[in-house]
Design a protein around this motif. Structure first.
Motif, PDB file in Angstrom:
ATOM      1  N   THR A 251       0.826  -1.206   0.000  1.00 52.10           N
ATOM      2  CA  THR A 251       0.000   0.000   0.000  1.00 52.10           C
ATOM      3  C   THR A 251       0.864   1.262   0.000  1.00 52.10           C
ATOM      4  O   THR A 251       0.625   2.184  -0.787  1.00 52.10           O
ATOM      5  N   ILE A 252       1.856   1.309   0.861  1.00 46.75           N
ATOM      6  CA  ILE A 252       2.725   2.483   0.922  1.00 46.75           C
ATOM      7  C   ILE A 252       3.537   2.607  -0.363  1.00 46.75           C
ATOM      8  O   ILE A 252       3.762   3.712  -0.868  1.00 46.75           O
ATOM      9  N   GLY A 253       3.970   1.491  -0.920  1.00 49.92           N
ATOM     10  CA  GLY A 253       4.707   1.529  -2.179  1.00 49.92           C
ATOM     11  C   GLY A 253       3.869   2.069  -3.323  1.00 49.92           C
ATOM     12  O   GLY A 253       4.345   2.878  -4.127  1.00 49.92           O
ATOM     13  N   LEU A 254       2.622   1.647  -3.400  1.00 53.04           N
ATOM     14  CA  LEU A 254       1.750   2.164  -4.456  1.00 53.04           C
ATOM     15  C   LEU A 254       1.433   3.635  -4.252  1.00 53.04           C
ATOM     16  O   LEU A 254       1.344   4.402  -5.217  1.00 53.04           O
ATOM     17  N   CYS A 255       1.286   4.059  -2.991  1.00 55.27           N
ATOM     18  CA  CYS A 255       1.086   5.486  -2.702  1.00 55.27           C
ATOM     19  C   CYS A 255       2.310   6.287  -3.129  1.00 55.27           C
ATOM     20  O   CYS A 255       2.180   7.375  -3.700  1.00 55.27           O
ATOM     21  N   ALA A 256       3.510   5.777  -2.846  1.00 54.05           N
ATOM     22  CA  ALA A 256       4.735   6.464  -3.262  1.00 54.05           C
ATOM     23  C   ALA A 256       4.814   6.567  -4.777  1.00 54.05           C
ATOM     24  O   ALA A 256       5.215   7.601  -5.316  1.00 54.05           O
ATOM     25  N   LEU A 257       4.407   5.516  -5.454  1.00 54.75           N
ATOM     26  CA  LEU A 257       4.450   5.517  -6.917  1.00 54.75           C
ATOM     27  C   LEU A 257       3.492   6.560  -7.489  1.00 54.75           C
ATOM     28  O   LEU A 257       3.861   7.345  -8.364  1.00 54.75           O
ATOM     29  N   VAL A 258       2.283   6.590  -6.978  1.00 51.84           N
ATOM     30  CA  VAL A 258       1.292   7.540  -7.479  1.00 51.84           C
ATOM     31  C   VAL A 258       1.701   8.970  -7.137  1.00 51.84           C
ATOM     32  O   VAL A 258       1.653   9.869  -7.984  1.00 51.84           O
ATOM     33  N   LEU A 259       2.105   9.205  -5.887  1.00 53.96           N
ATOM     34  CA  LEU A 259       2.489  10.553  -5.478  1.00 53.96           C
ATOM     35  C   LEU A 259       3.780  11.015  -6.145  1.00 53.96           C
ATOM     36  O   LEU A 259       3.988  12.214  -6.337  1.00 53.96           O
ATOM     37  N   GLY A 260       4.647  10.086  -6.509  1.00 54.60           N
ATOM     38  CA  GLY A 260       5.880  10.442  -7.199  1.00 54.60           C
ATOM     39  C   GLY A 260       5.634  10.964  -8.598  1.00 54.60           C
ATOM     40  O   GLY A 260       6.427  11.750  -9.122  1.00 54.60           O
ATOM     41  N   PHE A 261       4.534  10.542  -9.231  1.00 52.90           N
ATOM     42  CA  PHE A 261       4.205  11.021 -10.567  1.00 52.90           C
ATOM     43  C   PHE A 261       3.636  12.433 -10.558  1.00 52.90           C
ATOM     44  O   PHE A 261       3.634  13.110 -11.576  1.00 52.90           O
ATOM     45  N   ILE A 262       3.114  12.884  -9.429  1.00 55.20           N
ATOM     46  CA  ILE A 262       2.451  14.181  -9.337  1.00 55.20           C
ATOM     47  C   ILE A 262       3.475  15.211  -8.855  1.00 55.20           C
ATOM     48  O   ILE A 262       3.906  15.155  -7.700  1.00 55.20           O
TER      49      ILE A 262
ATOM     50  N   PRO B 179       3.404  18.426  -7.797  1.00 54.31           N
ATOM     51  CA  PRO B 179       3.192  19.169  -6.548  1.00 54.31           C
ATOM     52  C   PRO B 179       3.240  18.293  -5.286  1.00 54.31           C
ATOM     53  O   PRO B 179       3.405  18.808  -4.185  1.00 54.31           O
ATOM     54  N   ALA B 180       3.117  16.995  -5.439  1.00 52.12           N
ATOM     55  CA  ALA B 180       3.104  16.089  -4.284  1.00 52.12           C
ATOM     56  C   ALA B 180       4.437  15.376  -4.108  1.00 52.12           C
ATOM     57  O   ALA B 180       4.491  14.314  -3.472  1.00 52.12           O
ATOM     58  N   HIS B 181       5.519  15.957  -4.630  1.00 54.51           N
ATOM     59  CA  HIS B 181       6.809  15.277  -4.587  1.00 54.51           C
ATOM     60  C   HIS B 181       7.298  15.034  -3.163  1.00 54.51           C
ATOM     61  O   HIS B 181       7.915  14.013  -2.888  1.00 54.51           O
ATOM     62  N   PHE B 182       7.004  15.944  -2.240  1.00 52.49           N
ATOM     63  CA  PHE B 182       7.448  15.759  -0.849  1.00 52.49           C
ATOM     64  C   PHE B 182       6.806  14.514  -0.241  1.00 52.49           C
ATOM     65  O   PHE B 182       7.485  13.688   0.383  1.00 52.49           O
ATOM     66  N   PHE B 183       5.507  14.369  -0.425  1.00 49.18           N
ATOM     67  CA  PHE B 183       4.801  13.225   0.149  1.00 49.18           C
ATOM     68  C   PHE B 183       5.151  11.920  -0.569  1.00 49.18           C
ATOM     69  O   PHE B 183       5.185  10.852   0.046  1.00 49.18           O
ATOM     70  N   GLY B 184       5.415  12.000  -1.852  1.00 45.46           N
ATOM     71  CA  GLY B 184       5.876  10.824  -2.581  1.00 45.46           C
ATOM     72  C   GLY B 184       7.239  10.357  -2.095  1.00 45.46           C
ATOM     73  O   GLY B 184       7.489   9.161  -1.950  1.00 45.46           O
TER      74      GLY B 184
END
Length: 100
Positions: free
Chosen positions: A33-44, A46-51
């Protein structure tokens, strides 16, 4: 032979050895779950910090979960979570990483 045909396994289970592993299962699902969240947030962008944060938390969690895993199903989830965390953190770094 008829006894073997009468046994049905559930469609999806992480406990392929017949024993319960609640901690290991929880760690594997959390890593995924955390890995998929990192993947999705890494693509965005403005959300690079949270990714980046999710990637930095997800990768060690997946590595520890891989260390204590008991079944093949857990190991599959761990590897997918590891790769997703790493790639998500890489994309987050390309968008700015931990900078705010």
């Amino acid at each position: 032979m008829s006894q073997a045909a009468g046994k049905k396994r559930p469609a999806f289970t992480l406990n392929t050895d017949g024993e319960r592993h609640p901690v290991e299962n929880s760690l594997a699902v959390a890593a995924l779950t955390i890995g998929l969240c990192a993947l999705v947030l890494g693509f965005i962008p403005p959300a690079h910090f949270f990714g980046m944060l999710a990637g930095v938390i997800g990768l060690p969690l997946a590595l520890y979960s891989q260390l204590v895993s008991a079944t093949t199903g857990e190991r599959w989830l761990n590897v997918v979570g590891m790769v997703a965390s790493f790639v998500g953190a890489g994309f987050a770094v390309s968008h700015g990483g931990f900078s705010i």
